[in-house]
Design a protein around this motif. Structure first.
Motif, PDB file in Angstrom:
ATOM      1  N   LEU A  15       0.827  -1.199   0.000  1.00 29.70           N
ATOM      2  CA  LEU A  15       0.000   0.000   0.000  1.00 29.70           C
ATOM      3  C   LEU A  15       0.863   1.252   0.000  1.00 29.70           C
ATOM      4  O   LEU A  15       1.869   1.321   0.711  1.00 29.70           O
ATOM      5  N   VAL A  16       0.467   2.219  -0.816  1.00 36.47           N
ATOM      6  CA  VAL A  16       1.085   3.540  -0.832  1.00 36.47           C
ATOM      7  C   VAL A  16      -0.048   4.545  -0.714  1.00 36.47           C
ATOM      8  O   VAL A  16      -0.973   4.550  -1.538  1.00 36.47           O
ATOM      9  N   GLY A  17      -0.012   5.388   0.313  1.00 37.21           N
ATOM     10  CA  GLY A  17      -1.116   6.305   0.511  1.00 37.21           C
ATOM     11  C   GLY A  17      -0.708   7.584   1.197  1.00 37.21           C
ATOM     12  O   GLY A  17       0.444   7.745   1.635  1.00 37.21           O
ATOM     13  N   TYR A  18      -1.673   8.507   1.313  1.00 40.26           N
ATOM     14  CA  TYR A  18      -1.453   9.810   1.923  1.00 40.26           C
ATOM     15  C   TYR A  18      -2.668  10.145   2.777  1.00 40.26           C
ATOM     16  O   TYR A  18      -3.802   9.842   2.421  1.00 40.26           O
ATOM     17  N   LEU A  19      -2.422  10.804   3.898  1.00 37.13           N
ATOM     18  CA  LEU A  19      -3.501  11.173   4.797  1.00 37.13           C
ATOM     19  C   LEU A  19      -3.229  12.564   5.350  1.00 37.13           C
ATOM     20  O   LEU A  19      -2.131  12.854   5.834  1.00 37.13           O
ATOM     21  N   ASP A  20      -4.230  13.442   5.246  1.00 37.50           N
ATOM     22  CA  ASP A  20      -4.181  14.741   5.915  1.00 37.50           C
ATOM     23  C   ASP A  20      -5.609  15.074   6.340  1.00 37.50           C
ATOM     24  O   ASP A  20      -6.531  14.295   6.103  1.00 37.50           O
ATOM     25  N   GLN A  28      -1.899   3.335  -4.380  1.00 38.36           N
ATOM     26  CA  GLN A  28      -1.692   1.948  -4.787  1.00 38.36           C
ATOM     27  C   GLN A  28      -2.047   1.044  -3.617  1.00 38.36           C
ATOM     28  O   GLN A  28      -1.589   1.259  -2.498  1.00 38.36           O
ATOM     29  N   ALA A  29      -2.900   0.055  -3.857  1.00 45.53           N
ATOM     30  CA  ALA A  29      -3.239  -0.927  -2.835  1.00 45.53           C
ATOM     31  C   ALA A  29      -3.402  -2.266  -3.543  1.00 45.53           C
ATOM     32  O   ALA A  29      -4.444  -2.561  -4.112  1.00 45.53           O
ATOM     33  N   ASP A  30      -2.332  -3.042  -3.527  1.00 47.65           N
ATOM     34  CA  ASP A  30      -2.297  -4.332  -4.224  1.00 47.65           C
ATOM     35  C   ASP A  30      -2.232  -5.454  -3.205  1.00 47.65           C
ATOM     36  O   ASP A  30      -1.445  -5.391  -2.248  1.00 47.65           O
ATOM     37  N   ARG A  37      -5.222 -12.131  -7.148  1.00 49.76           N
ATOM     38  CA  ARG A  37      -4.648 -10.787  -7.081  1.00 49.76           C
ATOM     39  C   ARG A  37      -5.753  -9.745  -7.112  1.00 49.76           C
ATOM     40  O   ARG A  37      -6.670  -9.819  -7.937  1.00 49.76           O
ATOM     41  N   LEU A  38      -5.660  -8.752  -6.225  1.00 52.75           N
ATOM     42  CA  LEU A  38      -6.600  -7.640  -6.167  1.00 52.75           C
ATOM     43  C   LEU A  38      -5.810  -6.352  -6.201  1.00 52.75           C
ATOM     44  O   LEU A  38      -4.905  -6.136  -5.377  1.00 52.75           O
ATOM     45  N   ALA A  39      -6.123  -5.467  -7.157  1.00 49.08           N
ATOM     46  CA  ALA A  39      -5.450  -4.178  -7.282  1.00 49.08           C
ATOM     47  C   ALA A  39      -6.506  -3.081  -7.166  1.00 49.08           C
ATOM     48  O   ALA A  39      -7.514  -3.103  -7.876  1.00 49.08           O
ATOM     49  N   THR A  40      -6.275  -2.107  -6.278  1.00 48.18           N
ATOM     50  CA  THR A  40      -7.261  -1.060  -6.049  1.00 48.18           C
ATOM     51  C   THR A  40      -6.591   0.309  -5.970  1.00 48.18           C
ATOM     52  O   THR A  40      -5.406   0.432  -5.682  1.00 48.18           O
ATOM     53  N   ARG A  41      -7.404   1.330  -6.202  1.00 46.65           N
ATOM     54  CA  ARG A  41      -7.050   2.719  -5.948  1.00 46.65           C
ATOM     55  C   ARG A  41      -8.276   3.382  -5.323  1.00 46.65           C
ATOM     56  O   ARG A  41      -9.413   3.114  -5.733  1.00 46.65           O
ATOM     57  N   ALA A  42      -8.055   4.256  -4.342  1.00 45.82           N
ATOM     58  CA  ALA A  42      -9.199   4.832  -3.644  1.00 45.82           C
ATOM     59  C   ALA A  42      -8.855   6.210  -3.093  1.00 45.82           C
ATOM     60  O   ALA A  42      -7.692   6.532  -2.860  1.00 45.82           O
ATOM     61  N   ARG A  43      -9.919   7.019  -2.904  1.00 48.12           N
ATOM     62  CA  ARG A  43      -9.769   8.306  -2.234  1.00 48.12           C
ATOM     63  C   ARG A  43     -11.036   8.610  -1.460  1.00 48.12           C
ATOM     64  O   ARG A  43     -12.128   8.147  -1.797  1.00 48.12           O
ATOM     65  N   ASP A  58      -9.602  -3.964  -9.664  1.00 43.94           N
ATOM     66  CA  ASP A  58      -9.452  -5.025 -10.665  1.00 43.94           C
ATOM     67  C   ASP A  58      -8.971  -6.262  -9.928  1.00 43.94           C
ATOM     68  O   ASP A  58      -8.068  -6.179  -9.084  1.00 43.94           O
ATOM     69  N   PHE A  59      -9.555  -7.410 -10.243  1.00 44.35           N
ATOM     70  CA  PHE A  59      -9.176  -8.631  -9.534  1.00 44.35           C
ATOM     71  C   PHE A  59      -9.135  -9.803 -10.499  1.00 44.35           C
ATOM     72  O   PHE A  59      -9.852  -9.836 -11.513  1.00 44.35           O
ATOM     73  N   ASN A  60      -8.279 -10.765 -10.169  1.00 40.91           N
ATOM     74  CA  ASN A  60      -8.074 -11.926 -11.019  1.00 40.91           C
ATOM     75  C   ASN A  60      -7.882 -13.176 -10.177  1.00 40.91           C
ATOM     76  O   ASN A  60      -7.137 -13.162  -9.189  1.00 40.91           O
ATOM     77  N   ASP A  61      -8.570 -14.242 -10.565  1.00 44.05           N
ATOM     78  CA  ASP A  61      -8.332 -15.584 -10.036  1.00 44.05           C
ATOM     79  C   ASP A  61      -8.550 -15.687  -8.534  1.00 44.05           C
ATOM     80  O   ASP A  61      -7.854 -16.446  -7.851  1.00 44.05           O
ATOM     81  N   LEU A  62      -9.521 -14.957  -7.991  1.00 44.43           N
ATOM     82  CA  LEU A  62      -9.830 -15.060  -6.567  1.00 44.43           C
ATOM     83  C   LEU A  62     -10.623 -16.334  -6.294  1.00 44.43           C
ATOM     84  O   LEU A  62     -11.451 -16.755  -7.110  1.00 44.43           O
ATOM     85  N   SER A  63     -10.424 -16.923  -5.139  1.00 44.99           N
ATOM     86  CA  SER A  63     -11.136 -18.136  -4.747  1.00 44.99           C
ATOM     87  C   SER A  63     -12.540 -17.782  -4.265  1.00 44.99           C
ATOM     88  O   SER A  63     -12.709 -17.082  -3.261  1.00 44.99           O
ATOM     89  N   LEU A  64     -13.565 -18.269  -4.968  1.00 37.85           N
ATOM     90  CA  LEU A  64     -14.940 -18.040  -4.552  1.00 37.85           C
ATOM     91  C   LEU A  64     -15.207 -18.691  -3.201  1.00 37.85           C
ATOM     92  O   LEU A  64     -15.887 -18.111  -2.339  1.00 37.85           O
ATOM     93  N   GLY A  65     -14.667 -19.880  -2.976  1.00 38.11           N
ATOM     94  CA  GLY A  65     -14.887 -20.580  -1.720  1.00 38.11           C
ATOM     95  C   GLY A  65     -14.355 -19.806  -0.525  1.00 38.11           C
ATOM     96  O   GLY A  65     -15.027 -19.672   0.504  1.00 38.11           O
ATOM     97  N   GLN A  66     -13.130 -19.281  -0.629  1.00 39.14           N
ATOM     98  CA  GLN A  66     -12.565 -18.496   0.468  1.00 39.14           C
ATOM     99  C   GLN A  66     -13.404 -17.247   0.731  1.00 39.14           C
ATOM    100  O   GLN A  66     -13.651 -16.881   1.891  1.00 39.14           O
ATOM    101  N   LEU A  67     -13.855 -16.585  -0.331  1.00 38.28           N
ATOM    102  CA  LEU A  67     -14.644 -15.370  -0.168  1.00 38.28           C
ATOM    103  C   LEU A  67     -15.977 -15.661   0.516  1.00 38.28           C
ATOM    104  O   LEU A  67     -16.373 -14.969   1.469  1.00 38.28           O
ATOM    105  N   VAL A  68     -16.687 -16.686   0.056  1.00 41.88           N
ATOM    106  CA  VAL A  68     -17.992 -17.023   0.623  1.00 41.88           C
ATOM    107  C   VAL A  68     -17.866 -17.383   2.096  1.00 41.88           C
ATOM    108  O   VAL A  68     -18.649 -16.932   2.944  1.00 41.88           O
ATOM    109  N   HIS A  69     -16.864 -18.174   2.453  1.00 40.97           N
ATOM    110  CA  HIS A  69     -16.742 -18.630   3.834  1.00 40.97           C
ATOM    111  C   HIS A  69     -16.168 -17.554   4.755  1.00 40.97           C
ATOM    112  O   HIS A  69     -16.347 -17.640   5.981  1.00 40.97           O
ATOM    113  N   ALA A  70     -15.506 -16.531   4.195  1.00 44.53           N
ATOM    114  CA  ALA A  70     -15.108 -15.399   5.021  1.00 44.53           C
ATOM    115  C   ALA A  70     -16.336 -14.593   5.440  1.00 44.53           C
ATOM    116  O   ALA A  70     -16.375 -14.023   6.536  1.00 44.53           O
ATOM    117  N   VAL A  71     -17.359 -14.557   4.568  1.00 50.86           N
ATOM    118  CA  VAL A  71     -18.603 -13.855   4.884  1.00 50.86           C
ATOM    119  C   VAL A  71     -19.514 -14.725   5.730  1.00 50.86           C
ATOM    120  O   VAL A  71     -20.112 -14.272   6.712  1.00 50.86           O
TER     121      VAL A  71
END
Length: 248
Positions: A15-20, A28-30, A37-43, A58-71
């Motif tokens: 992560l690369v960010g700024y706060l004031d 950058q938040a990868d 892999r999950l790549a994000t940008r936010a403000r 943008d995301f690629n090849d994430l495990s559906l099983g891991q995501l569902v069971h985390a929720v």
């Protein structure tokens, strides 16, 4: 590195960010997370008495099983890999309000333990043996105020095609948010069909009603209700959905 949230694995985060006092910026938040892999940008910044932001992912090849069971740790088996992108514009002003859209693709999947999919398979009197993680599909969604709208859902596996749409009415209510939607399944595969006009669509729907199964989806996020209904009960919205999907 090597983080974990329940069943969700996070191998690394950068992560690369700024706060004031006037803004939070994530340039950058990868994440190497959920097996992909999950790549994000936010403000996020204050304006007119509220907080307004933007998020691009943008995301690629994430495990559906891991995501569902985390929720939901008690969810059944959900096999699949997720890829896609989303743009989200949140506003925190008397509750969370959203704008934006996203597209999610699923591959290498088998959703037999999903309540909607299982109900449709059972209604078609289909019986299956071992898992077949060869399913593919696509979900298009939009964010509209407090609602998340699943405007187009397509899924194909085990020789069965499922199409539908739905809405989470109010994300501010969390798991108690009302949901509504419908889904239609058939062994008649419509992938690759191109419609020249409305007359062709009506003829297609007339033939399609034989051997199809349909359900309505209701309740809340944590107590989903799936009800088998005759196809004519959802034929209006299904007709509009097919017209949009098959004209592309």
């Amino acid at each position: 590195a090597r983080g974990r949230f329940g069943p969700a694995q996070m191998e690394a985060a950068r992560l690369v960010g700024y706060l004031d006092p006037r803004r939070l910026l994530l340039e950058q938040a990868d994440f190497d997370v959920l097996g992909g892999r999950l790549a994000t940008r936010a403000r996020l910044s204050p304006r007119a008495g509220g907080w307004y932001g933007s998020l691009v992912a943008d995301f690629n090849d994430l495990s559906l099983g891991q995501l569902v069971h985390a929720v939901d740790p008690n969810a059944g088996t959900h096999v699949g890999r997720l890829s896609g992108n989303a743009t989200l514009l949140p506003a925190f002003d008397h509750g969370l309000m959203l704008a934006g859209e996203g597209r999610i693709r699923v591959t290498q999947s088998d959703l037999i333990d999903n309540g909607v999919v299982r109900t449709l398979y059972n209604t078609l009197s289909l019986r299956f043996g071992e898992q077949e993680p060869t399913g593919t599909g696509e979900l298009r969604l939009s964010f509209e105020g407090p609602a998340v709208v699943f405007s187009s859902v397509e899924y194909f596996n085990r020789g069965v095609e499922i199409r539908g749409a739905g809405t989470i009415r109010n994300v501010n209510q969390g798991a108690a948010s009302p949901i509504e939607g419908y889904a239609v399944a058939s062994t008649r595969v419509l992938r690759g069909v191109k419609l020249p006009g409305l007359g062709a669509l009506d003829r297609l729907l007339s033939d399609f009603q034989t051997g199809a199964a349909s359900v309505k989806i209701g309740g809340t996020l944590d107590t989903t209700q799936v009800q088998v209904v005759p196809l004519p009960e959802v034929l209006g919205p299904f007709r509009r959905l097919l017209w949009a999907q098959l004209r592309e």
